[in-house]
Design a protein around this motif. Structure first.
Motif, PDB file in Angstrom:
ATOM      1  N   GLU A 143     -62.537  51.694  20.807  1.00 14.17           N
ATOM      2  CA  GLU A 143     -61.132  51.509  20.430  1.00 14.17           C
ATOM      3  C   GLU A 143     -60.763  50.054  20.153  1.00 14.17           C
ATOM      4  O   GLU A 143     -59.928  49.780  19.305  1.00 14.17           O
ATOM      5  N   ASP A 144     -61.369  49.126  20.865  1.00 11.51           N
ATOM      6  CA  ASP A 144     -61.022  47.713  20.748  1.00 11.51           C
ATOM      7  C   ASP A 144     -61.971  47.028  19.766  1.00 11.51           C
ATOM      8  O   ASP A 144     -63.062  46.595  20.130  1.00 11.51           O
ATOM      9  N   LYS A 145     -61.560  46.929  18.514  1.00 13.66           N
ATOM     10  CA  LYS A 145     -62.409  46.368  17.464  1.00 13.66           C
ATOM     11  C   LYS A 145     -62.618  44.866  17.625  1.00 13.66           C
ATOM     12  O   LYS A 145     -63.437  44.275  16.923  1.00 13.66           O
ATOM     13  N   ASP A 146     -61.874  44.225  18.541  1.00 12.03           N
ATOM     14  CA  ASP A 146     -62.050  42.798  18.789  1.00 12.03           C
ATOM     15  C   ASP A 146     -63.162  42.513  19.797  1.00 12.03           C
ATOM     16  O   ASP A 146     -63.543  41.357  19.977  1.00 12.03           O
ATOM     17  N   MET A 147     -63.676  43.552  20.456  1.00 11.56           N
ATOM     18  CA  MET A 147     -64.799  43.342  21.378  1.00 11.56           C
ATOM     19  C   MET A 147     -66.058  43.097  20.551  1.00 11.56           C
ATOM     20  O   MET A 147     -66.462  43.956  19.779  1.00 11.56           O
ATOM     21  N   PRO A 148     -66.679  41.940  20.694  1.00 11.88           N
ATOM     22  CA  PRO A 148     -67.856  41.650  19.864  1.00 11.88           C
ATOM     23  C   PRO A 148     -69.102  42.435  20.278  1.00 11.88           C
ATOM     24  O   PRO A 148     -70.004  42.636  19.480  1.00 11.88           O
ATOM     25  N   TYR A 149     -69.159  42.863  21.524  1.00 13.91           N
ATOM     26  CA  TYR A 149     -70.313  43.619  22.011  1.00 13.91           C
ATOM     27  C   TYR A 149     -69.911  44.408  23.251  1.00 13.91           C
ATOM     28  O   TYR A 149     -68.860  44.187  23.842  1.00 13.91           O
TER      29      TYR A 149
END
Length: 105
Positions: A47-53
């Motif tokens: 859901e969180d597209k800002d999490m890089p990994y």
């Protein structure tokens, strides 16, 4: 490849985790110390597209073993345990970068 999971549902990862647990190869955990279920971590990453990994811990072994295959028998011994890490990285654009225009060479 990224096109195979455009909505970041990570179904292949869910299946791999289930297989590893079913066959007593390993179990997965939250290495951050927050004691969250791995499914919550996977859902958050999707859901969180800002999490890089996404980072999961793996515990290999740790199940009890006995000659008759019953894990709760007296005399059952715990199999050797080791630990590993799984990092999942997806090729996706962070929302903070989505408004940037492509710069020419």
């Amino acid at each position: 490849f990224a096109a195979g999971d455009p909505h970041d549902e990570l179904n292949q990862l869910h299946m791999a985790i289930a297989f590893a647990v079913q066959h007593k190869v390993g179990s997965f955990y939250d290495p951050s110390g927050h004691h969250r279920d791995v499914n919550a971590i996977i859902e958050e990453f999707g859901e969180d597209k800002d999490m890089p990994y996404m980072h999961l811990g793996i515990r290999y072994g740790g199940w009890k073993s006995s000659s008759n295959g019953t894990s709760y028998c007296a005399g059952a011994e715990e199999l050797p345990t080791s630990f590993g890490h799984l990092f999942v990285v997806k090729n996706r654009v962070s929302s903070c970068l989505s408004n940037l225009e492509v710069q020419g060479l």
